[in-house]
Scaffold this motif. Sequence first.
Motif, PDB file in Angstrom:
ATOM      1  N   PRO A 201      57.692  43.564  50.960  1.00 44.61           N
ATOM      2  CA  PRO A 201      57.944  44.317  52.176  1.00 44.61           C
ATOM      3  C   PRO A 201      57.530  43.521  53.409  1.00 44.61           C
ATOM      4  O   PRO A 201      56.461  42.917  53.446  1.00 44.61           O
ATOM      5  CB  PRO A 201      57.065  45.568  52.004  1.00 44.61           C
ATOM      6  CG  PRO A 201      56.858  45.678  50.536  1.00 44.61           C
ATOM      7  CD  PRO A 201      56.807  44.277  50.031  1.00 44.61           C
ATOM      8  N   GLU A 202      58.388  43.509  54.413  1.00 45.67           N
ATOM      9  CA  GLU A 202      58.094  42.761  55.633  1.00 45.67           C
ATOM     10  C   GLU A 202      56.925  43.388  56.375  1.00 45.67           C
ATOM     11  O   GLU A 202      56.832  44.604  56.508  1.00 45.67           O
ATOM     12  CB  GLU A 202      59.318  42.734  56.546  1.00 45.67           C
ATOM     13  CG  GLU A 202      59.081  41.901  57.798  1.00 45.67           C
ATOM     14  CD  GLU A 202      60.329  41.774  58.639  1.00 45.67           C
ATOM     15  OE1 GLU A 202      60.251  41.149  59.703  1.00 45.67           O
ATOM     16  OE2 GLU A 202      61.373  42.301  58.215  1.00 45.67           O
ATOM     17  N   ARG A 203      56.042  42.557  56.847  1.00 43.78           N
ATOM     18  CA  ARG A 203      54.892  43.019  57.618  1.00 43.78           C
ATOM     19  C   ARG A 203      55.174  42.737  59.084  1.00 43.78           C
ATOM     20  O   ARG A 203      55.184  41.599  59.519  1.00 43.78           O
ATOM     21  CB  ARG A 203      53.622  42.319  57.145  1.00 43.78           C
ATOM     22  CG  ARG A 203      53.310  42.578  55.687  1.00 43.78           C
ATOM     23  CD  ARG A 203      52.135  41.769  55.232  1.00 43.78           C
ATOM     24  NE  ARG A 203      50.931  42.195  55.927  1.00 43.78           N
ATOM     25  CZ  ARG A 203      49.883  41.410  56.106  1.00 43.78           C
ATOM     26  NH1 ARG A 203      49.899  40.173  55.687  1.00 43.78           N
ATOM     27  NH2 ARG A 203      48.822  41.865  56.735  1.00 43.78           N
ATOM     28  N   HIS A 204      55.441  43.761  59.846  1.00 46.19           N
ATOM     29  CA  HIS A 204      55.789  43.596  61.240  1.00 46.19           C
ATOM     30  C   HIS A 204      54.540  43.296  62.051  1.00 46.19           C
ATOM     31  O   HIS A 204      53.515  43.944  61.903  1.00 46.19           O
ATOM     32  CB  HIS A 204      56.462  44.862  61.767  1.00 46.19           C
ATOM     33  CG  HIS A 204      57.877  45.015  61.291  1.00 46.19           C
ATOM     34  ND1 HIS A 204      58.826  45.697  61.998  1.00 46.19           N
ATOM     35  CD2 HIS A 204      58.502  44.561  60.176  1.00 46.19           C
ATOM     36  CE1 HIS A 204      59.979  45.668  61.340  1.00 46.19           C
ATOM     37  NE2 HIS A 204      59.794  44.999  60.234  1.00 46.19           N
ATOM     38  N   GLY A 205      54.650  42.325  62.909  1.00 45.74           N
ATOM     39  CA  GLY A 205      53.544  41.962  63.774  1.00 45.74           C
ATOM     40  C   GLY A 205      54.057  41.592  65.147  1.00 45.74           C
ATOM     41  O   GLY A 205      55.253  41.700  65.439  1.00 45.74           O
ATOM     42  N   LEU A 206      53.152  41.147  65.990  1.00 44.31           N
ATOM     43  CA  LEU A 206      53.484  40.808  67.366  1.00 44.31           C
ATOM     44  C   LEU A 206      52.888  39.459  67.713  1.00 44.31           C
ATOM     45  O   LEU A 206      51.829  39.080  67.204  1.00 44.31           O
ATOM     46  CB  LEU A 206      52.943  41.874  68.320  1.00 44.31           C
ATOM     47  CG  LEU A 206      53.440  43.312  68.120  1.00 44.31           C
ATOM     48  CD1 LEU A 206      52.655  44.262  69.012  1.00 44.31           C
ATOM     49  CD2 LEU A 206      54.931  43.421  68.389  1.00 44.31           C
ATOM     50  N   SER A 207      53.550  38.749  68.585  1.00 46.60           N
ATOM     51  CA  SER A 207      53.007  37.496  69.087  1.00 46.60           C
ATOM     52  C   SER A 207      51.986  37.789  70.181  1.00 46.60           C
ATOM     53  O   SER A 207      51.899  38.918  70.700  1.00 46.60           O
ATOM     54  CB  SER A 207      54.130  36.629  69.656  1.00 46.60           C
ATOM     55  OG  SER A 207      54.667  37.240  70.824  1.00 46.60           O
ATOM     56  N   ALA A 208      51.221  36.780  70.559  1.00 46.60           N
ATOM     57  CA  ALA A 208      50.255  36.953  71.643  1.00 46.60           C
ATOM     58  C   ALA A 208      50.963  37.342  72.936  1.00 46.60           C
ATOM     59  O   ALA A 208      50.466  38.166  73.714  1.00 46.60           O
ATOM     60  CB  ALA A 208      49.450  35.673  71.835  1.00 46.60           C
ATOM     61  N   ALA A 209      52.145  36.768  73.159  1.00 46.68           N
ATOM     62  CA  ALA A 209      52.897  37.098  74.372  1.00 46.68           C
ATOM     63  C   ALA A 209      53.337  38.557  74.362  1.00 46.68           C
ATOM     64  O   ALA A 209      53.289  39.245  75.395  1.00 46.68           O
ATOM     65  CB  ALA A 209      54.107  36.178  74.495  1.00 46.68           C
ATOM     66  N   GLU A 210      53.762  39.053  73.202  1.00 49.29           N
ATOM     67  CA  GLU A 210      54.200  40.448  73.103  1.00 49.29           C
ATOM     68  C   GLU A 210      53.027  41.406  73.288  1.00 49.29           C
ATOM     69  O   GLU A 210      53.160  42.454  73.934  1.00 49.29           O
ATOM     70  CB  GLU A 210      54.879  40.679  71.758  1.00 49.29           C
ATOM     71  CG  GLU A 210      56.231  39.983  71.645  1.00 49.29           C
ATOM     72  CD  GLU A 210      56.775  39.971  70.234  1.00 49.29           C
ATOM     73  OE1 GLU A 210      58.012  39.925  70.086  1.00 49.29           O
ATOM     74  OE2 GLU A 210      55.968  39.985  69.278  1.00 49.29           O
ATOM     75  N   VAL A 211      51.877  41.055  72.713  1.00 52.37           N
ATOM     76  CA  VAL A 211      50.684  41.880  72.905  1.00 52.37           C
ATOM     77  C   VAL A 211      50.296  41.894  74.380  1.00 52.37           C
ATOM     78  O   VAL A 211      49.990  42.942  74.960  1.00 52.37           O
ATOM     79  CB  VAL A 211      49.518  41.363  72.042  1.00 52.37           C
ATOM     80  CG1 VAL A 211      48.208  42.047  72.425  1.00 52.37           C
ATOM     81  CG2 VAL A 211      49.816  41.593  70.565  1.00 52.37           C
ATOM     82  N   GLY A 212      50.313  40.716  75.004  1.00 48.08           N
ATOM     83  CA  GLY A 212      49.967  40.638  76.417  1.00 48.08           C
ATOM     84  C   GLY A 212      50.900  41.460  77.287  1.00 48.08           C
ATOM     85  O   GLY A 212      50.460  42.166  78.200  1.00 48.08           O
ATOM     86  N   SER A 213      52.191  41.397  76.985  1.00 47.00           N
ATOM     87  CA  SER A 213      53.167  42.153  77.765  1.00 47.00           C
ATOM     88  C   SER A 213      52.956  43.657  77.610  1.00 47.00           C
ATOM     89  O   SER A 213      53.026  44.413  78.581  1.00 47.00           O
ATOM     90  CB  SER A 213      54.584  41.770  77.326  1.00 47.00           C
ATOM     91  OG  SER A 213      55.550  42.545  77.998  1.00 47.00           O
ATOM     92  N   ALA A 214      52.679  44.096  76.378  1.00 46.97           N
ATOM     93  CA  ALA A 214      52.509  45.528  76.119  1.00 46.97           C
ATOM     94  C   ALA A 214      51.250  46.090  76.764  1.00 46.97           C
ATOM     95  O   ALA A 214      51.221  47.254  77.175  1.00 46.97           O
ATOM     96  CB  ALA A 214      52.484  45.779  74.615  1.00 46.97           C
ATOM     97  N   LEU A 215      50.205  45.264  76.863  1.00 49.32           N
ATOM     98  CA  LEU A 215      48.916  45.747  77.366  1.00 49.32           C
ATOM     99  C   LEU A 215      48.585  45.210  78.754  1.00 49.32           C
ATOM    100  O   LEU A 215      47.461  45.382  79.236  1.00 49.32           O
ATOM    101  CB  LEU A 215      47.799  45.361  76.386  1.00 49.32           C
ATOM    102  CG  LEU A 215      47.930  45.939  74.973  1.00 49.32           C
ATOM    103  CD1 LEU A 215      46.769  45.469  74.102  1.00 49.32           C
ATOM    104  CD2 LEU A 215      47.986  47.460  75.009  1.00 49.32           C
ATOM    105  N   ASP A 216      49.567  44.553  79.378  1.00 49.66           N
ATOM    106  CA  ASP A 216      49.382  44.012  80.725  1.00 49.66           C
ATOM    107  C   ASP A 216      48.224  43.014  80.765  1.00 49.66           C
ATOM    108  O   ASP A 216      47.349  43.068  81.635  1.00 49.66           O
ATOM    109  CB  ASP A 216      49.144  45.141  81.736  1.00 49.66           C
ATOM    110  CG  ASP A 216      49.345  44.679  83.178  1.00 49.66           C
ATOM    111  OD1 ASP A 216      50.064  43.682  83.375  1.00 49.66           O
ATOM    112  OD2 ASP A 216      48.766  45.307  84.091  1.00 49.66           O
TER     113      ASP A 216
END
Length: 249
Positions: A35-50
Amino acid sequence: MASSTRRAIIDLLAAAADTADSTGDVGAVGAERGPERHGLSAAEVGSALDLHVTTARFHLERLVAVGVVESLQRRGAVGRPRKIYVDARSRRPGLASAEALQAFTELLTSAWSAAEDGTPGDPERAGERWVRERAEEPAPPVAGTRGAWLGKVGMAVDLLDEWGYQPELGTSAGGRTVELTLHDCPFLTMARAHPEIVCGIHRGLIRGTMAAVGEDGADVELRPFVTDRTCSARLTTAATFHRAAPQRT
């Protein structure tokens, strides 16, 4: 600030894990198919949390260091694999309840995030504080009989059971000392990497529980890894027992 930011990051990664679909390929370099484990890049985390990407990456790497978050190399259609971060709990099913896992994650990030540079704070006090903040009634008097003392120890046993341990109980010194053998720590990987943090939190949880039931003078000793997969907790009351008066019928 650091603690609240890291909790927000964990919640964000947990939400990403909840959207995972079973495609049969994790897409991570060197990982097994499944099963694929969905994650986020550092850039995506930064964008989501400002957050600036560098700030996001700093917090993510701190969470990786304590085992709450894992980093993977995710293959794309072209170019080099990109680094993503996933909630480590998404592949670590254990005996602990979901509530206990969430509470432990908060305690772990709180203990680790005491300073902006990520140096550990006082994990034992964090565990004690977690119990104290949830105490609903004033602490009762110190137990004066063996039965009353063992009943209070039972509260700690119930907590450990909820957190995923399988405690076995034995007594010595006329019941004044209780030895708890704790099997299969649900946070074993993290405990081996950072026993001062993980075991400190658990010692604080036990100490806080005993204080909440009026036994803050009890001696609490936690001995990690007495065997490869077993820890031991020893609880000793400072009180002198007296015989309970027989009840009249």
